[in-house]
Design a protein around this motif. Structure first.
Motif, PDB file in Angstrom:
ATOM      1  N   PRO A 118      31.632  47.631  37.384  1.00  0.00           N
ATOM      2  CA  PRO A 118      31.235  46.571  36.459  1.00  0.00           C
ATOM      3  C   PRO A 118      30.023  45.815  36.979  1.00  0.00           C
ATOM      4  N   THR A 119      29.220  45.338  36.053  1.00  0.00           N
ATOM      5  CA  THR A 119      28.041  44.587  36.469  1.00  0.00           C
ATOM      6  C   THR A 119      28.443  43.255  37.085  1.00  0.00           C
ATOM      7  N   ASP A 120      29.516  42.667  36.570  1.00  0.00           N
ATOM      8  CA  ASP A 120      30.006  41.405  37.120  1.00  0.00           C
ATOM      9  C   ASP A 120      31.175  41.703  38.049  1.00  0.00           C
ATOM     10  N   ARG A 121      30.872  42.013  39.288  1.00  0.00           N
ATOM     11  CA  ARG A 121      31.912  42.407  40.232  1.00  0.00           C
ATOM     12  C   ARG A 121      32.852  41.257  40.567  1.00  0.00           C
ATOM     13  N   LYS A 122      32.340  40.064  40.565  1.00  0.00           N
ATOM     14  CA  LYS A 122      33.177  38.917  40.910  1.00  0.00           C
ATOM     15  C   LYS A 122      34.282  38.720  39.881  1.00  0.00           C
ATOM     16  N   SER A 123      33.930  38.782  38.602  1.00  0.00           N
ATOM     17  CA  SER A 123      34.934  38.625  37.552  1.00  0.00           C
ATOM     18  C   SER A 123      35.919  39.783  37.559  1.00  0.00           C
ATOM     19  N   ALA A 124      35.410  41.008  37.780  1.00  0.00           N
ATOM     20  CA  ALA A 124      36.295  42.167  37.828  1.00  0.00           C
ATOM     21  C   ALA A 124      37.264  42.075  38.998  1.00  0.00           C
ATOM     22  N   GLY A 125      36.789  41.601  40.148  1.00  0.00           N
ATOM     23  CA  GLY A 125      37.666  41.434  41.303  1.00  0.00           C
ATOM     24  C   GLY A 125      38.750  40.409  41.050  1.00  0.00           C
ATOM     25  N   LYS A 126      38.390  39.309  40.397  1.00  0.00           N
ATOM     26  CA  LYS A 126      39.392  38.296  40.069  1.00  0.00           C
ATOM     27  C   LYS A 126      40.436  38.843  39.108  1.00  0.00           C
ATOM     28  N   ALA A 127      39.987  39.630  38.141  1.00  0.00           N
ATOM     29  CA  ALA A 127      40.926  40.205  37.168  1.00  0.00           C
ATOM     30  C   ALA A 127      41.885  41.176  37.856  1.00  0.00           C
ATOM     31  N   ASN A 128      41.368  41.989  38.786  1.00  0.00           N
ATOM     32  CA  ASN A 128      42.228  42.932  39.502  1.00  0.00           C
ATOM     33  C   ASN A 128      43.231  42.204  40.380  1.00  0.00           C
ATOM     34  N   LYS A 129      42.803  41.157  41.057  1.00  0.00           N
ATOM     35  CA  LYS A 129      43.713  40.391  41.901  1.00  0.00           C
ATOM     36  C   LYS A 129      44.797  39.715  41.067  1.00  0.00           C
ATOM     37  N   SER A 130      44.397  39.201  39.918  1.00  0.00           N
ATOM     38  CA  SER A 130      45.369  38.553  39.047  1.00  0.00           C
ATOM     39  C   SER A 130      46.403  39.549  38.540  1.00  0.00           C
ATOM     40  N   ALA A 131      45.942  40.751  38.165  1.00  0.00           N
ATOM     41  CA  ALA A 131      46.873  41.776  37.677  1.00  0.00           C
ATOM     42  C   ALA A 131      47.817  42.227  38.792  1.00  0.00           C
ATOM     43  N   SER A 132      47.296  42.392  40.014  1.00  0.00           N
ATOM     44  CA  SER A 132      48.144  42.788  41.142  1.00  0.00           C
ATOM     45  C   SER A 132      49.168  41.714  41.469  1.00  0.00           C
ATOM     46  N   ARG A 133      48.739  40.451  41.409  1.00  0.00           N
ATOM     47  CA  ARG A 133      49.665  39.356  41.691  1.00  0.00           C
ATOM     48  C   ARG A 133      50.782  39.296  40.652  1.00  0.00           C
ATOM     49  N   GLU A 134      50.435  39.494  39.386  1.00  0.00           N
ATOM     50  CA  GLU A 134      51.456  39.487  38.335  1.00  0.00           C
ATOM     51  C   GLU A 134      52.434  40.647  38.515  1.00  0.00           C
ATOM     52  N   ALA A 135      51.925  41.820  38.911  1.00  0.00           N
ATOM     53  CA  ALA A 135      52.800  42.969  39.137  1.00  0.00           C
ATOM     54  C   ALA A 135      53.761  42.708  40.299  1.00  0.00           C
ATOM     55  N   ARG A 136      53.251  42.096  41.381  1.00  0.00           N
ATOM     56  CA  ARG A 136      54.111  41.774  42.512  1.00  0.00           C
ATOM     57  C   ARG A 136      55.165  40.746  42.128  1.00  0.00           C
ATOM     58  N   ASN A 137      54.774  39.769  41.324  1.00  0.00           N
ATOM     59  CA  ASN A 137      55.740  38.758  40.886  1.00  0.00           C
ATOM     60  C   ASN A 137      56.835  39.379  40.026  1.00  0.00           C
ATOM     61  N   ARG A 138      56.458  40.316  39.158  1.00  0.00           N
ATOM     62  CA  ARG A 138      57.461  40.992  38.332  1.00  0.00           C
ATOM     63  C   ARG A 138      58.425  41.801  39.193  1.00  0.00           C
ATOM     64  N   GLU A 139      57.879  42.506  40.187  1.00  0.00           N
ATOM     65  CA  GLU A 139      58.733  43.292  41.078  1.00  0.00           C
ATOM     66  C   GLU A 139      59.682  42.393  41.865  1.00  0.00           C
ATOM     67  N   TYR A 140      59.168  41.280  42.385  1.00  0.00           N
ATOM     68  CA  TYR A 140      60.010  40.383  43.166  1.00  0.00           C
ATOM     69  C   TYR A 140      61.109  39.779  42.306  1.00  0.00           C
TER      70      TYR A 140
END
Length: 200
Positions: free
Chosen positions: A49-71
């Motif tokens: 993505p051209t906006d790597r910062k926004s893409a990185g934040k989106a990936n971190k947010s998705a990973s955090r939500e997945a971990r919260n669901r698993e926990y």
């Protein structure tokens, strides 16, 4: 007999087309044909993505939500959001079987901590007692392993009768033993049965 060369200006004026063609004139499609490298460059798309910062934040947010669901699933016993190694009726039956009995292995860590403190504190003042503490600790480990072996024999017999040999899969021995050596409050997924309860 021999005519002289025509003047270039006169030759251009008397050419069959009436005008010399301009090498830069645009013909055909109304525009010059682009070079191959220019066309390939225009068709290329960025792999990141051209906006790597926004893409990185989106990936971190998705990973955090997945971990919260698993926990949350590990706390409530909802297998739909659990990690794959905890899903399925066979592993759920193993957890209920282990959680429904008293296991010597689950008390290994606190007992080992107590005996380690005794050994250190008695090493200089009472070396014989310190050596005895080590022997008792090793004896407890042996008893805990034997208890785990007895537990697995009964559990394996039960699983074969309930699910069939072809449904058991691999890794069940370590799955059951590792759970039996964990303190009950620290087990994940959380225990869903009381002690003394056997799964149906």
């Amino acid at each position: 007999m021999f005519g002289r060369d025509k003047d270039p200006v006169t030759a251009a004026a008397t050419s069959p087309t009436g005008d010399e063609s301009n090498p830069t004139d645009v013909t055909g499609k109304g525009r010059p044909t682009p070079k191959r490298k220019d066309a390939e460059a225009a068709n290329k798309r960025p792999l990141v993505p051209t906006d790597r910062k926004s893409a990185g934040k989106a990936n971190k947010s998705a990973s955090r939500e997945a971990r919260n669901r698993e926990y949350q699933a590990m706390q409530t016993g909802d297998e739909r959001s659990m990690p794959p190694n905890h899903r399925g009726p066979v592993r759920r039956d193993i957890r209920d079987y282990v959680d429904g009995r008293w296991n010597l292995g689950e008390f290994f860590l606190p007992i080992a901590a107590v005996f380690l403190v005794l050994q250190i504190s008695l090493a200089n003042s009472a070396p014989d007692l310190a050596a005895l503490a080590v022997i008792i600790l090793y004896a407890y480990v042996i008893f805990a392993i034997v208890d785990g072996f007895i537990m697995w024999r009964g559990l394996r017999k039960r699983l074969r009768a309930k699910f069939g040999e072809d449904k058991l899969g691999r890794g069940l021995v370590m799955y059951s033993l590792m759970r039996s050596f964990q303190l009950r409050p620290t087990r994940l997924p959380k225990a869903q049965v009381k002690r003394g309860t056997k799964p149906e």
